[in-house]
Enzyme design. Sequence first.
Site, short mmCIF file in Angstrom:
data_model
loop_
_atom_site.label_atom_id
_atom_site.label_comp_id
_atom_site.label_asym_id
_atom_site.label_seq_id
_atom_site.Cartn_x
_atom_site.Cartn_y
_atom_site.Cartn_z
N TYR A 158 0.91 -1.10 -0.25
CA TYR A 158 0.12 -0.03 0.04
C TYR A 158 1.13 1.63 -0.03
O TYR A 158 0.78 2.28 -1.20
CB TYR A 158 -0.51 -0.21 1.67
CG TYR A 158 -1.82 1.24 1.42
CD1 TYR A 158 -2.92 0.80 0.63
CD2 TYR A 158 -1.96 2.26 2.17
CE1 TYR A 158 -3.82 2.10 0.63
CE2 TYR A 158 -2.79 2.80 2.54
CZ TYR A 158 -3.53 2.70 1.43
OH TYR A 158 -4.86 4.32 1.89
N THR A 193 -14.53 5.68 7.29
CA THR A 193 -14.83 5.47 6.10
C THR A 193 -14.96 3.22 6.12
O THR A 193 -14.21 3.07 6.48
CB THR A 193 -13.76 5.56 4.87
OG1 THR A 193 -12.85 4.19 4.56
CG2 THR A 193 -13.42 6.61 4.95
N1 LIG Z 1 -10.15 5.57 4.77
C1 LIG Z 1 -8.80 6.41 4.81
O1 LIG Z 1 -8.09 6.16 6.41
C2 LIG Z 1 -7.49 7.03 4.50
C3 LIG Z 1 -6.51 7.07 4.58
C4 LIG Z 1 -5.40 7.69 3.14
C5 LIG Z 1 -6.02 7.15 1.71
N2 LIG Z 1 -6.53 6.56 1.35
C6 LIG Z 1 -7.39 6.36 0.19
O2 LIG Z 1 -8.68 6.62 -0.70
C7 LIG Z 1 -9.59 5.94 -1.69
C8 LIG Z 1 -10.57 5.72 -1.04
O3 LIG Z 1 -10.75 4.51 0.35
P1 LIG Z 1 -11.57 4.72 1.45
O4 LIG Z 1 -11.19 5.01 2.72
O5 LIG Z 1 -12.96 5.71 0.58
O6 LIG Z 1 -12.18 3.38 0.67
P2 LIG Z 1 -13.53 2.57 1.20
O7 LIG Z 1 -13.76 0.94 0.79
O8 LIG Z 1 -14.63 3.12 1.56
O9 LIG Z 1 -13.97 3.18 -0.70
C9 LIG Z 1 -13.38 2.48 -1.81
C10 LIG Z 1 -14.51 2.29 -2.83
O10 LIG Z 1 -13.16 1.87 -4.13
C11 LIG Z 1 -14.30 0.67 -4.86
N3 LIG Z 1 -12.85 0.53 -5.61
C12 LIG Z 1 -11.84 -0.63 -5.15
N4 LIG Z 1 -11.80 -1.64 -6.21
C13 LIG Z 1 -11.66 -0.90 -7.21
C14 LIG Z 1 -11.53 -0.91 -8.27
N5 LIG Z 1 -11.14 -2.55 -8.71
N6 LIG Z 1 -12.53 -0.03 -9.53
C15 LIG Z 1 -13.18 0.63 -9.38
N7 LIG Z 1 -13.29 0.73 -7.57
C16 LIG Z 1 -12.71 0.10 -7.26
C17 LIG Z 1 -14.83 0.22 -3.18
O11 LIG Z 1 -15.64 -0.72 -4.40
C18 LIG Z 1 -14.92 1.22 -2.66
O12 LIG Z 1 -16.89 1.48 -2.82
C19 LIG Z 1 -8.53 5.20 -1.82
O13 LIG Z 1 -7.59 5.33 -2.37
C20 LIG Z 1 -7.25 4.70 -0.12
O14 LIG Z 1 -5.76 4.34 0.02
C21 LIG Z 1 -7.45 6.71 3.17
#
Ligand SMILES: NC(=O)c1ccc[n+]([C@@H]2O[C@H](COP(=O)([O-])OP(=O)(O)OC[C@H]3O[C@@H](n4cnc5c(N)ncnc54)[C@H](O)[C@@H]3O)[C@@H](O)[C@H]2O)c1
Length: 254
Positions: A158, A193
């Site tokens: 990651y 999330t």
């Molecule tokens: N939540 C956190 O703390 C956090 C922190 C830093 C970065 N992020 C990043 O933020 C972004 C969103 O994460 P989130 O926390 O909202 O997670 P989440 O799991 O709530 O949402 C992620 C979404 O991406 C979709 N997804 C996964 N694989 C996919 C693919 N191959 N094609 C299309 N859609 C796909 C999932 O179905 C889901 O709806 C991600 O890139 C994550 O790495 C999240």
Amino acid sequence: MTGLLTGKTVLVTGAGSGIGRSAAEVLAGHGADLVLADINGDTCHETAESVTAKGGNAVPVVADVSREDDADAMVEAAIRAYGRLDGAFNNAGVDGAFESVAESTVENWDRVTDVNLKGVWLCLRAEIRRMLASGGGSIVNTSSTGGLVGMGLGLSAYVAAKHGVVGLTKAAALEYATQGIRVNAVCPGTVRTGMYHQVVATGVVTEEQIAAMQPINRPGDPAEIAEAVAWLLSDHASFVTGQAWAIDGGLVAQ
Ligand SMILES: NC(=O)c1ccc[n+]([C@@H]2O[C@H](COP(=O)([O-])OP(=O)(O)OC[C@H]3O[C@@H](n4cnc5c(N)ncnc54)[C@H](O)[C@@H]3O)[C@@H](O)[C@H]2O)c1
């Protein structure tokens, strides 16, 4: 509605949940017409219905960002629906397994880098091709604080992918700086999330530990990321490109 993004068509990936779903609602609230993509058709349609129920425009597209044809199809969906693509939020991502480097597997490495890095590149490429033809646009990629520091939590795939997103963002920003295309990244700290709840469920870290990692002493709300994305996508950010913006309650300032 603020009008910040009125008249702009924006593609959001990972729109079925978390930061992507919140971004859909926030961007529509600022006046954007949306194409919403997610690998999960049910949740993607739910987000689109929620946006349209509040008077916004949203077209759902079921797509896997790690597949070349799907990335191209999302952009085509924007052109079919609205005739243009002005902005994109390449946000879909997965967290992957918690495993030390010595114990890590090829399966986990491939899955995490396919979605989180190759997926961003495929979407970015399709979007830039279209934006070059129409005179410009603004793209925001989702990295992470794990794209700026190592974290040390056993999430090396990651962290590697998210550092890659920052590098890709800077390289693309420089390539297209004189052609009207701005490319930036947001680097969220821990945000409440679906991904957050999955991490807590593993037992690797508690909610209290997560809160304490961030000087502001709480996880972020998805809308706190989405508002920054809206600004980066807007013309108010017209002199901002190539940035990796930590939105993290002060985490990487330590
Ligand atoms: N939540 C956190 O703390 C956090 C922190 C830093 C970065 N992020 C990043 O933020 C972004 C969103 O994460 P989130 O926390 O909202 O997670 P989440 O799991 O709530 O949402 C992620 C979404 O991406 C979709 N997804 C996964 N694989 C996919 C693919 N191959 N094609 C299309 N859609 C796909 C999932 O179905 C889901 O709806 C991600 O890139 C994550 O790495 C999240």
